[in-house]
Design a protein around this motif. Sequence first.
Motif, mmCIF file in Angstrom:
data_model
loop_
_atom_site.group_PDB
_atom_site.id
_atom_site.type_symbol
_atom_site.label_atom_id
_atom_site.label_comp_id
_atom_site.label_asym_id
_atom_site.label_seq_id
_atom_site.Cartn_x
_atom_site.Cartn_y
_atom_site.Cartn_z
ATOM 1 N N TRP A 1 0.809 -1.332 -0.070
ATOM 2 C CA TRP A 1 -0.108 -0.041 -0.133
ATOM 3 C C TRP A 1 0.877 1.054 0.048
ATOM 4 N N LEU A 2 0.675 2.167 -0.879
ATOM 5 C CA LEU A 2 1.807 3.141 -1.271
ATOM 6 C C LEU A 2 1.093 4.481 -1.252
ATOM 7 N N LYS A 3 1.843 5.349 -0.610
ATOM 8 C CA LYS A 3 1.502 6.987 -0.558
ATOM 9 C C LYS A 3 2.678 7.718 -1.048
ATOM 10 N N GLY A 4 2.672 8.568 -2.165
ATOM 11 C CA GLY A 4 3.567 9.313 -2.608
ATOM 12 C C GLY A 4 4.549 8.612 -3.217
ATOM 13 N N LEU A 5 4.611 7.322 -3.526
ATOM 14 C CA LEU A 5 5.865 6.468 -3.856
ATOM 15 C C LEU A 5 5.280 5.805 -5.061
ATOM 16 N N PRO A 6 6.254 5.676 -6.233
ATOM 17 C CA PRO A 6 5.895 4.985 -7.503
ATOM 18 C C PRO A 6 5.735 3.437 -7.274
ATOM 19 N N LEU A 7 5.344 2.695 -8.173
ATOM 20 C CA LEU A 7 5.296 1.319 -7.952
ATOM 21 C C LEU A 7 6.804 0.736 -8.160
#
Length: 204
Positions: A136-142
């Motif tokens: 689960w990401l916030k502010g980060l690329p895959l």
Amino acid sequence: MNVLIGCEESGTVRDAFAELGHKVLSCDLLPTRSDGAHYQGDVFDVIDYPWDIAIFHPPCTHTSVSGARHFAEKWMDGRGAAGVSFFMQLVRRSAHIPRTRFEQPVSIMSSLYRKPDQVIQPWQFGHGETKATCLWLKGLPLLTPTQIVDGRSDRIHKMAPGPERARERSKTYDGIAQAMAAQWGADPFIRAAIAAMTDTTIRG
């Protein structure tokens, strides 16, 4: 950058970021297994620091679908609710951090929180094993795969019971830790260059 690695005692992810020159602190209720900056205690003691990136590994013992047959029991004694509540408290308390990543294997958080942004496998990062891991990401690329390899061993799932089983099953693979540090610990221009080079290598 100031980087927090929450709920990690192995030091694997912490060390990968530290090797690139970042100021990194890992935190866990257990002592760290390797030398490095580590706070042994409650992650909420240090979460309010002005971190640039935070990578969390909330315990999955009571949320992973691999233990679904025990969900009813865990509901009755409160362990399931406690596991979900800890995850959600981490999400709320880390709201001030601009870039965050939460990790668990396939778990009930996909329905109780939200669907993961990405599901990765060790064999995408140089390890010939399977272990579906939700991010689960916030502010980060895959996270871009770095080395697709043959081999689909289910070693982690088949580990024999023992005192070190839980710790080894929760340890981040070195290839994944290095990919996170390289791709998320660099500035946007470097990340774009890494992604382009990786894509060429995989396709070529």
